[in-house]
Design a protein around this motif. Structure first.
Motif, PDB file in Angstrom:
ATOM      1  N   SER A   8       0.834  -1.202   0.000  1.00  0.00           N
ATOM      2  CA  SER A   8       0.000   0.000   0.000  1.00  0.00           C
ATOM      3  C   SER A   8       0.872   1.256   0.000  1.00  0.00           C
ATOM      4  O   SER A   8       1.859   1.322   0.731  1.00  0.00           O
ATOM      5  CB  SER A   8      -0.872  -0.046   1.264  1.00  0.00           C
ATOM      6  OG  SER A   8      -1.702   1.066   1.289  1.00  0.00           O
TER       7      SER A   8
ATOM      8  N   LYS B  62       1.130   2.499  -7.099  1.00  0.00           N
ATOM      9  CA  LYS B  62       0.434   1.761  -8.169  1.00  0.00           C
ATOM     10  C   LYS B  62      -0.652   2.621  -8.824  1.00  0.00           C
ATOM     11  O   LYS B  62      -0.720   2.723 -10.050  1.00  0.00           O
ATOM     12  CB  LYS B  62      -0.193   0.467  -7.614  1.00  0.00           C
ATOM     13  CG  LYS B  62       0.809  -0.460  -6.945  1.00  0.00           C
ATOM     14  CD  LYS B  62       0.163  -1.725  -6.405  1.00  0.00           C
ATOM     15  CE  LYS B  62      -0.854  -1.491  -5.304  1.00  0.00           C
ATOM     16  NZ  LYS B  62      -0.299  -0.927  -4.062  1.00  0.00           N
TER      17      LYS B  62
ATOM     18  N   THR C  26      -0.888   5.806  -8.725  1.00  0.00           N
ATOM     19  CA  THR C  26      -0.216   6.953  -9.354  1.00  0.00           C
ATOM     20  C   THR C  26       0.243   6.585 -10.770  1.00  0.00           C
ATOM     21  O   THR C  26       0.089   7.384 -11.708  1.00  0.00           O
ATOM     22  CB  THR C  26       0.994   7.386  -8.484  1.00  0.00           C
ATOM     23  OG1 THR C  26       0.503   7.681  -7.175  1.00  0.00           O
ATOM     24  CG2 THR C  26       1.718   8.565  -9.061  1.00  0.00           C
TER      25      THR C  26
END
Ligand SMILES: Nc1ncnc2c1ncn2[C@@H]1O[C@H](COP(=O)(O)OP(=O)(O)OP(=O)(O)O)[C@@H](O)[C@H]1O
Ligand SMILES: [Mg+2]
Length: 258
Positions: free
Chosen positions: A40, A44, A46
């Motif tokens: 997290s 990803k 972005t």
């Protein structure tokens, strides 16, 4: 088809800046199904935002069919992590948005939308508003909306995250069927390693922030794949072990800070 050339993204906040993604190099072939996994906050979403042209990289370039992505990329459909359904439109009204843009007539819009609403298991909810639906149902409306628009590339950010395990397997199978029939290119972000292996031709593992690509693993499982039983094969466990070894290092550092 999609080429990430040394792509980096920095965010500035209260005088401080940090890198959300760093030196991403990735080539995606037309018709490929690539899955992306990573801790997290590693960048990803972005990366998908930049691919859709919603954000600009601070370093490097993204090319789509040889052309640099500099504004909204209309050839991709983007199912964002947080759904962006229009609250003042019903389920069918939301699914029809893309078809209106394409200029389809009312009858045809309704026919197409109904087909995809049924496919995601929401027949009977056409006239409901998003706020009357559960999280998983809203996700399914977003999926129907993207599929009805029929873009050549699908960017999917944890599309099945809010669904129960059974429905998830059914929709995974549906998506693979659609992908096979329509030969779309798919970038699919997930937190679920088994899902990443079940669906992907390749799995890209991101490191923790600033996200870089740590490993790209080919998945040589035969197709069509049985979404439930494929996980019990030897090849699946082999790929799972390799990916989990790469992934767990990132999580161990993330959680206990070593
Ligand atoms: N618009 C923004 N402005 C400032 N910071 C942002 C913005 N979008 C993302 N970030 C930051 O960039 C980093 C990467 O975020 P991103 O949403 O890409 O992560 P992710 O890998 O998708 O995480 P998750 O798996 O939790 O969805 C995070 O630290 C996040 O706070
Ligand atoms: Mg995300």
């Amino acid at each position: 088809m999609i080429h990430f050339n040394n792509v980096s993204k920095r965010f500035d906040r209260e005088g401080k800046s940090f890198w959300a993604a760093k030196n991403i190099n990735l080539d995606i072939q037309e018709g490929e199904f690539i899955t992306v996994i990573g801790p997290s906050g590693c960048g990803k979403s972005t990366v998908l935002n930049m691919c859709a042209g919603l954000m600009k990289p601070n370093g490097g370039e993204i090319y789509y069919r040889g052309k640099q992505v500099e504004k909204i990329n209309t050839r991709v459909g983007y199912m964002t992590q947080k759904d962006n359904l229009l609250p003042w439109r019903t389920v069918i009204g939301n699914v029809e948005v893309g078809l209106e843009i394409k200029g389809l007539g009312a009858k045809e819009r309704e026919k197409e939308s109904s087909k995809f609403i049924e496919m995601v298991g929401l027949k009977g909810f056409e006239k409901h508003y998003p706020q009357e639906l559960s999280g998983g149902m809203r996700k399914r409306v977003s999926l129907a909306k993207m599929l009805a628009y029929d873009p050549e590339t699908l960017l999917m950010d944890e599309p099945f995250g809010a669904l129960d395990a059974q429905l998830r397997l059914i929709l995974q199978a549906k998506l693979m069927e659609i992908w096979k029939e329509t030969k779309k290119t798919i970038i699919f972000v997930t937190h679920d390693l088994e899902e990443a292996i079940t669906l992907g031709d390749r799995v890209a593992v991101f490191s923790k922030r600033p996200g870089t690509i740590k490993l790209i693993q080919d998945v040589n499982l035969p197709r069509p794949r049985d979404t439930f039983n494929i996980r019990f094969t030897d090849e699946f466990s082999k790929v799972h072990t390799t990916l989990w070894d790469a992934l767990k290092e990132e999580f161990i550092e993330e959680v206990i800070g070593v």
